[in-house]
Scaffold this motif. Structure first.
Motif, mmCIF file in Angstrom:
data_model
loop_
_atom_site.group_PDB
_atom_site.id
_atom_site.type_symbol
_atom_site.label_atom_id
_atom_site.label_comp_id
_atom_site.label_asym_id
_atom_site.label_seq_id
_atom_site.Cartn_x
_atom_site.Cartn_y
_atom_site.Cartn_z
ATOM 1 N N GLN A 74 0.825 -1.216 0.000
ATOM 2 C CA GLN A 74 0.000 0.000 0.000
ATOM 3 C C GLN A 74 0.854 1.258 0.000
ATOM 4 O OE1 GLN A 74 -2.817 -0.612 3.340
ATOM 5 N NE2 GLN A 74 -4.171 -1.523 1.818
ATOM 6 N N ASP A 75 2.172 1.089 -0.005
ATOM 7 C CA ASP A 75 3.093 2.227 -0.124
ATOM 8 C C ASP A 75 3.258 2.595 -1.600
ATOM 9 O OD1 ASP A 75 3.525 2.011 2.596
ATOM 10 O OD2 ASP A 75 5.659 1.494 2.435
ATOM 11 N N ASN A 76 3.587 3.828 -1.847
ATOM 12 C CA ASN A 76 3.962 4.265 -3.182
ATOM 13 C C ASN A 76 5.020 5.344 -3.049
ATOM 14 O OD1 ASN A 76 2.617 3.284 -5.726
ATOM 15 N ND2 ASN A 76 0.821 3.489 -4.410
ATOM 16 N N ARG A 82 7.515 -6.504 8.882
ATOM 17 C CA ARG A 82 6.108 -6.667 9.246
ATOM 18 C C ARG A 82 5.171 -5.684 8.567
ATOM 19 N NH1 ARG A 82 8.476 -7.659 15.107
ATOM 20 N NH2 ARG A 82 10.076 -6.510 13.999
ATOM 21 N N ASP A 83 5.739 -4.738 7.827
ATOM 22 C CA ASP A 83 4.904 -3.748 7.137
ATOM 23 C C ASP A 83 5.516 -3.521 5.759
ATOM 24 O OD1 ASP A 83 3.065 -1.755 6.600
ATOM 25 O OD2 ASP A 83 3.820 -0.351 8.110
ATOM 26 N N ASN A 84 4.790 -2.837 4.903
ATOM 27 C CA ASN A 84 5.360 -2.422 3.625
ATOM 28 C C ASN A 84 6.514 -1.455 3.907
ATOM 29 O OD1 ASN A 84 1.971 -1.899 2.471
ATOM 30 N ND2 ASN A 84 3.130 -3.791 2.505
ATOM 31 N N ILE A 85 7.531 -1.514 3.061
ATOM 32 C CA ILE A 85 8.731 -0.689 3.278
ATOM 33 C C ILE A 85 9.019 0.120 2.012
ATOM 34 C CG2 ILE A 85 11.167 -0.702 3.946
ATOM 35 C CD1 ILE A 85 10.324 -3.955 4.344
HETATM 36 MN MN MN Z 1 3.252 1.565 7.059
#
Ligand code: MN
Length: 442
Positions: A26-28, A234-237
């Motif tokens: 969900q990162d951009n 554990r999360d988007n990077i």
């Molecule tokens: Mn995040």
């Protein structure tokens, strides 16, 4: 990748990864060296909302940054907010989506080209300069507020279970206050834009070591992402590294505290003054601005005003009123954002001996208790042992249909393990509308 944006020259590299746990990214990030703007956005919201929100924000920032000034950058972030908000209100699947954003842009100031930084949410901009890593942005998060109040130490905040709660986010309200500041670029400075998937996994000492050792910005961004993956992922990077390879020629030496902009921040280590710029001629005298001279902060929700060094003195009464209005606007925005966050997902838990779907966060969030949505026919004693703990802790799902599908899968596995007569324990759900209202927590 090299950008020559007028008189200063920058090189950049970026990397993004979904991490080891999340199935979607969900990162951009945005890198427009043609206009001189870079950004990282960390989206959130059910269904595909998070991905879409961060994508719209990045696209819109690139389009809307046409006025190369600090106000122009703030306007572009506000345009991105409006674009995400509009998209979210038009589509029920996307309602409530939001995104953080941090941006770095080349702006024209009276004394030459400078770098402007804008921030909404808990992504960060760091500057690595003279072997020291400074966080230039303030996090808009619950734990950062608690650290600023003094009720939490930075060390406690780093491991706090609610550290991912943001108090300001793009796209959730029609207007959003934007933090912004200008920093003077110096040859050799490295700016790091990143989502929380980096700094929640990687201590700043390890980030510094990579930035010291790896000269190429693309390689450095890639290694930082790899460190976060090694740390758990554990999360988007997402990481974008922007290097100042030419700061536009002789400049005055950095005056004390001016480039690091802000005093009083908790996670700040202002560069001590007096260290001459490698290319500075050191001849400038009396040019030092006031200690906070490089900083300008929020427009008070009316979009126009900036509080900068050029503002005229005003009467105390006006300032007090403006301050109170700003404070109320920030508080209102924070409450609305937490409210949204506390209700934006679903989870599967137990209600008595029944597997049940709730809306909200497991265990509740501040004043927001989870709300029971549907109870199923699946009894706790039939739940496979390996998922019972997950459900007891509250198994989070971003959408109601996802939660139903999860219950269905658990029910199917329960049936495989110990078949029952038809119609019993088959995971069908009934809405609470037919039941006595309950506000029981799981
Ligand atoms: Mn995040």
């Amino acid at each position: 990748m090299t950008a020559r944006a007028g008189r200063i020259a920058l090189r950049w590299g970026g990397a993004t990864d979904p991490g080891r746990v999340r199935s979607t990214n969900q990162d951009n990030y945005l890198a427009r060296d043609d206009v001189g703007i870079w950004a990282v956005a960390d989206g959130m919201g059910g269904h595909r909302g998070g991905e879409i929100a961060s994508q719209i924000a990045c696209d819109q920032l690139g389009e809307a940054f046409t006025d190369r000034s600090l106000d122009g950058l703030i306007d572009a972030v506000e345009a991105a907010n409006a674009a995400v908000f509009e998209e979210g209100t038009g589509d029920p699947e996307l309602t409530g989506m939001g995104t953080t954003v941090v941006a770095l842009a080349v702006v024209d100031e009276d004394d030459g080209e400078q770098l402007a930084i804008a921030n909404v949410g808990d992504s960060r901009v760091y500057r690595f300069s003279l072997s020291e890593l400074d966080q230039l942005t303030d996090d808009h998060s619950l734990v950062a507020d608690m650290v600023r109040e003094g009720s939490l130490s930075p060390e406690e905040a780093a491991i706090h279970p609610q550290r991912n709660i943001v108090t300001r986010v793009l796209g959730v309200n029609r207007r959003v206050p934007v933090d912004a500041l200008v920093v003077e670029p110096h040859h050799g400075d490295r700016f790091v834009l990143c989502s929380d998937g980096l700094f929640n996994e990687v201590p700043s000492s390890a980030m510094s070591a990579v930035l010291q050792r790896v000269a190429d910005p693309t390689d450095a961004a890639g290694e930082l992402v790899q460190l976060a993956l090694d740390g758990g992922g554990r999360d988007n990077i997402t990481v974008v590294v922007v290097d100042v390879v030419d700061d536009g020629g002789p400049r005055r030496p950095p005056p004390a505290g001016a480039a690091s902009a802000r005093a009083g921040g908790t996670a700040r280590h202002p560069v001590v003054g007096g260290e001459p710029d490698v290319e500075g001629d050191g001849s400038a005298v009396g040019t030092a601005p006031p200690p906070d001279g490089a900083q300008r902060s929020e427009p008070a929700g009316d979009g126009g005003a900036t509080f900068g060094p050029e503002r005229r003195p005003r009467r105390i009464t006006w300032r007090v009123v403006a301050f109170v209005v700003l404070l109320l606007a920030l508080l209102g925005g924070a409450v609305a954002t937490i409210q949204w966050y506390g209700r934006s997902t679903y989870f599967v838990g137990f209600e008595g001996d029944r597997v049940t779907i709730y809306r909200g966060r497991p265990g509740g969030l501040l004043w927001i208790d989870p709300e029971m949505v549907e109870s199923s026919d699946l009894r706790r004693d039939r739940v496979p042992a390996d998922v019972e703990d997950d459900i007891a802790a509250g198994k989070e799902q971003s959408t109601l249909s996802g939660a139903r599908a999860y219950v269905q899968r658990v029910a199917e596995r329960a049936d495989e393990l110990s078949p029952t007569t038809a119609g019993e324990g088959n995971g069908t759900t009934t809405t609470t509308a037919q039941q006595a209202t309950t506000t029981t927590r799981p």
